[in-house]
Design a protein around this motif. Structure first.
Motif, PDB file in Angstrom:
ATOM      1  N   ASN A  41       0.857  -1.179   0.000  1.00 13.82           N
ATOM      2  CA  ASN A  41       0.000   0.000   0.000  1.00 13.82           C
ATOM      3  C   ASN A  41       0.898   1.235   0.000  1.00 13.82           C
ATOM      4  OD1 ASN A  41      -2.481  -1.521   0.247  1.00 13.82           O
ATOM      5  ND2 ASN A  41      -1.903  -1.894   2.366  1.00 13.82           N
ATOM      6  N   LYS A  71      -4.241   1.339  -2.748  1.00 13.57           N
ATOM      7  CA  LYS A  71      -4.229  -0.080  -2.364  1.00 13.57           C
ATOM      8  C   LYS A  71      -3.224  -0.835  -3.226  1.00 13.57           C
ATOM      9  CE  LYS A  71      -7.474  -4.018  -2.583  1.00 13.57           C
ATOM     10  NZ  LYS A  71      -7.619  -4.396  -1.168  1.00 13.57           N
ATOM     11  N   LYS A  72      -2.550  -1.812  -2.652  1.00 17.06           N
ATOM     12  CA  LYS A  72      -1.611  -2.600  -3.440  1.00 17.06           C
ATOM     13  C   LYS A  72      -2.366  -3.412  -4.486  1.00 17.06           C
ATOM     14  CE  LYS A  72      -1.399  -6.620  -0.330  1.00 17.06           C
ATOM     15  NZ  LYS A  72      -0.513  -7.455   0.503  1.00 17.06           N
ATOM     16  N   GLU A  96       1.396  -4.570   4.973  1.00 11.22           N
ATOM     17  CA  GLU A  96       0.117  -4.962   5.581  1.00 11.22           C
ATOM     18  C   GLU A  96       0.303  -5.247   7.068  1.00 11.22           C
ATOM     19  OE1 GLU A  96      -2.975  -8.558   4.740  1.00 11.22           O
ATOM     20  OE2 GLU A  96      -2.528  -7.230   3.046  1.00 11.22           O
ATOM     21  N   GLU A 116     -14.623  -3.176  -1.965  1.00  9.66           N
ATOM     22  CA  GLU A 116     -13.225  -2.833  -2.218  1.00  9.66           C
ATOM     23  C   GLU A 116     -13.134  -1.327  -2.467  1.00  9.66           C
ATOM     24  OE1 GLU A 116      -9.682  -3.968  -5.337  1.00  9.66           O
ATOM     25  OE2 GLU A 116     -11.748  -3.842  -5.997  1.00  9.66           O
ATOM     26  N   TYR A 119      -8.683   3.511  -3.446  1.00  7.81           N
ATOM     27  CA  TYR A 119      -7.902   4.733  -3.214  1.00  7.81           C
ATOM     28  C   TYR A 119      -8.615   5.669  -2.242  1.00  7.81           C
ATOM     29  CZ  TYR A 119     -11.242   7.035  -6.339  1.00  7.81           C
ATOM     30  OH  TYR A 119     -12.386   7.523  -6.897  1.00  7.81           O
ATOM     31  N   TYR A 172     -11.768   2.872   5.268  1.00  7.65           N
ATOM     32  CA  TYR A 172     -10.867   2.663   4.132  1.00  7.65           C
ATOM     33  C   TYR A 172      -9.664   1.815   4.549  1.00  7.65           C
ATOM     34  CZ  TYR A 172      -7.328   3.381   0.632  1.00  7.65           C
ATOM     35  OH  TYR A 172      -6.343   3.155  -0.295  1.00  7.65           O
ATOM     36  N   LEU A 176      -8.273  -2.133   3.199  1.00 12.85           N
ATOM     37  CA  LEU A 176      -6.974  -2.473   2.621  1.00 12.85           C
ATOM     38  C   LEU A 176      -6.506  -3.874   2.998  1.00 12.85           C
ATOM     39  CD1 LEU A 176      -4.979   0.872   3.081  1.00 12.85           C
ATOM     40  CD2 LEU A 176      -6.070   0.000   1.007  1.00 12.85           C
TER      41      LEU A 176
END
Length: 279
Positions: A41, A71-72, A96, A116, A119, A172, A176
Motif C-alpha cells: 500500500n 491499495k496494493k 500490511e 473494495e 484509493y 478505508y 486495505l
C-alpha cells in the motif's frame, strides 16, 4: 509495455523488505498508462505535476493540491508534467503487517468492510506540507535510525488522517486488508466506456491478454473487441444526442486514435455519420 514492480525497483538492497519505505520520485517526461504492480500500500504525495490512476473498476485524477493513498495491486498510472519541466512526488510505502498493527492499536471499529475501496484522496493542507518537509529531513539520518524514525512518522500521519477524516478513513484502512475479490464482469463493465485498450483492461484484471479473451468469450459469448466497440459507440451516440459536444470532442474518450476511424465505425453501426446525430 513492461510491468514495473514497485517498490522493489526502488530498494537498493534486494534482500531487504522494509515495513515502511520512502522514495522521492522525479521525472522530466510525461508517462501515459504505465503498468504498475504495486506490492505494498502506498501514499503518493504529489507536489509538482498531475496524476491519473486506474485500478480494477475505478479511476481517479489528482493535481498537486491533492495526494493519494493507494491499495496494493495492479494499476495503470498516467503522470504528467505541469507548467514546470519536472514531475515530483514523495512515495511512502507501508506493509500490511504495519497497517494491521496500527488498526489493532487505534481502531475500535470492528465493522466488516465488504466493498473494495482502492484509493483515498487526501487534501494537501498545512500539516501535510509540514509532514513532507519532516520526511525530507529524516532522510539525512543515519541508516541505523531510519527504520524506527519512519515507523514513528508513519503512525503520526495515520493518526492525523484518522482525526481529520474520521470513520470514512478508518473504514478505508480496514478495506486495505481485505483480499481483492472484484469479479471479472464488474471490472470489464466499469471500463467499457473508457479509452483503455484490451491489454490494459486485462492487466487490471490481473490476466494475460489471451486468458482475458478466453474468459470474456466464456462470460459474454462475444469477442471483447466487438462487445466493447458496440458499448462505446452506443455511449458516444447518447453523448452526441445531448447536442453539447461534437464528434471531434469525444472520439479520443471512446478509444479512437482519429476522428476518421470513429466516424467510419459509427456509420457502420448506426447507418449515419456522427455529426448528423444532434441535428
Amino acid at each position: 509495455m513492461s510491468i514495473e514492480n514497485i517498490p522493489e525497483i526502488y530498494i537498493k538492497d534486494k534482500k531487504e523488505s522494509p515495513d515502511v519505505f520512502v522514495y522521492d520520485f522525479k521525472m522530466t517526461n510525461d508517462v501515459v498508462k504505465s503498468k504498475v504492480n504495486l506490492g505494498m500500500n502506498m501514499f503518493s504525495f504529489l507536489q509538482v505535476g498531475k496524476k491519473q490512476v486506474h485500478f480494477a473498476g475505478t479511476s481517479v485524477a489528482v493535481n498537486k493540491d491533492q495526494s493519494l493513498l493507494l491499495k496494493k495491486g495492479n494499476w495503470l498510472w498516467t503522470e504528467l508534467l505541469d507548467t514546470d519541466a519536472i514531475y515530483y512526488c514523495k512515495l511512502l510505502f507501508f506493509s500490511e503487517k504495519k497497517l494491521k498493527e496500527f488498526l489493532e492499536k487505534n481502531s475500535k471499529n470492528k465493522q466488516i468492510v465488504k466493498d473494495e475501496i482502492p484509493y483515498f484522496v487526501i487534501r494537501n493542507d498545512a500539516y501535510i506540507i509540514s509532514y513532507l518537509n519532516s520526511l525530507s529531513t529524516i532522510s539525512e539520518a543515519p541508516t541505523v535510525f531510519m527504520e524506527n524514525l519512519l515507523s514513528i512518522k508513519f503512525e503520526e500521519l495515520m493518526l492525523y488522517l484518522l482525526q481529520k477524516y474520521g470513520k470514512k478513513f478508518e473504514l478505508y484502512l480496514h478495506s486495505l486488508v481485505i483480499k481483492d475479490t472484484s469479479p471479472f464482469k464488474k471490472i470489464v463493465e466499469n471500463k467499457m466506456h473508457s479509452n483503455l485498450k484490451l491489454e490494459e483492461i486485462a492487466f487490471l484484471c490481473n490476466m494475460s491478454l489471451s486468458t482475458f479473451k478466453r474468459r470474456f468469450v466464456s462470460e459474454y459469448k462475444m469477442s471483447p473487441g466487438k462487445w466493447l466497440q458496440d458499448k462505446r459507440l452506443q455511449k458516444a451516440k447518447e453523448t452526441l444526442e445531448q447536442g453539447i459536444l461534437k464528434p471531434s470532442d469525444i472520439y479520443l474518450d471512446f478509444g479512437y486514435n482519429n476522428l476518421s476511424n470513429f466516424s467510419i465505425a459509427f456509420k457502420n453501426k448506426f447507418g449515419f455519420n456522427p455529426k448528423e446525430t444532434s441535428n
